[in-house]
Design an enzyme around this catalytic site. Sequence first.
Site, PDB file in Angstrom:
ATOM      1  N   ASP A 106       0.859  -1.173   0.000  1.00 32.88           N
ATOM      2  CA  ASP A 106       0.000   0.000   0.000  1.00 32.88           C
ATOM      3  C   ASP A 106       0.902   1.232   0.000  1.00 32.88           C
ATOM      4  O   ASP A 106       2.047   1.169   0.469  1.00 32.88           O
ATOM      5  CB  ASP A 106      -0.900  -0.030   1.239  1.00 32.88           C
ATOM      6  N   ASP A 140      -0.198   5.072   0.674  1.00 35.24           N
ATOM      7  CA  ASP A 140      -0.465   6.139   1.627  1.00 35.24           C
ATOM      8  C   ASP A 140      -0.314   5.664   3.068  1.00 35.24           C
ATOM      9  O   ASP A 140      -0.983   4.733   3.514  1.00 35.24           O
ATOM     10  CB  ASP A 140      -1.875   6.698   1.428  1.00 35.24           C
TER      11      ASP A 140
END
Length: 338
Positions: free
Chosen positions: A91, A93
């Site tokens: 991922d 962010d």
Amino acid sequence: MAALGWLTPRRRSATARSVLAGEASAEAARKSALADELFDGPDFPAAAEAERAAQAEPEAPLELAGADEPDEPAEAEFPVAGDDLAAAFFDLDNTVMQGAAIFHFGRGLYKREFFRRRELARFAWQQAWFRLAGVEDPEHMQDARDSALSIVKGHKVSELMSIGEEIYDEYMAERIWPGTRALAQAHLDAGQKVWLVTAAPVETATIIARRLGLTGALGTVAESVDGVYTGRLVGEPLHGPAKAEAVRALAAAEGLDLARCAAYSDSHNDIPMLSLVGHPYAINPDTKLRKHARTNDWRLRDYRTGRKAVKIGVPAAAGVGAIAGGTAAAIALHRRRK
């Protein structure tokens, strides 16, 4: 009441639109990675090498590497070198990068007069809320993406890619978590492919992946006709179940064994993606993901404060460099806030 959505998160299962979004993202990621291989060759890219060198941290004393836990049994080596049926999915962010890529991208577009001050204030509020809440609310993130789509409508894809390179240098490069970067590098050093998986536009995610020397990126696919953005998405934003569908589609196309793959995220929204793989990791986790990780004996690491989080099978791949990287990131952040 999108502003309160993070207090009452909704669970969603995969829909036809999330499957479509995932498949479109996987196709775009493979095409981009193939293009990089064809044009850049085995020495790709010099910029990524410089990026890694700039982010390299000095080796920490050996006693930082878990010497305070002498009774803990040694873990098997991970990632496994030469395992070409394995890959890693990160991922973006708050896992690889502090904050949200879409907001930093918006700041860069404002600087280039793509939109007015009122719209910048909206982006600033969205970024502030994201950082204060510490979690991704689907409605809140959707609002941000709708704003971005309206701004880029009618612009050429090539134009936004070129601008994205500049925006990365201005707003994103210094926000990369060194600890998570060390984890990604461990997979690369083991001969495995490493993919970003994010709700950010696939073009933005691809730029970040290239600059970090990663294999490529899965991201939200914005529709374009003849190289011009239409202002619409293909499927839906790559969030929650759509991320899992993208990883599933890419793994099938690449011939990967998901049981041998690893995935890393900070958000409980990514539990569907983390649950797909045999080696899930909670990185800088929100409260719900931390609880889920403990319940399911998932590995956990927190780089936000420089302290070592409660250790749940912390991977050997993180090693000394990851611990030192997390500490350095925290110190730098603290100094900037003074």
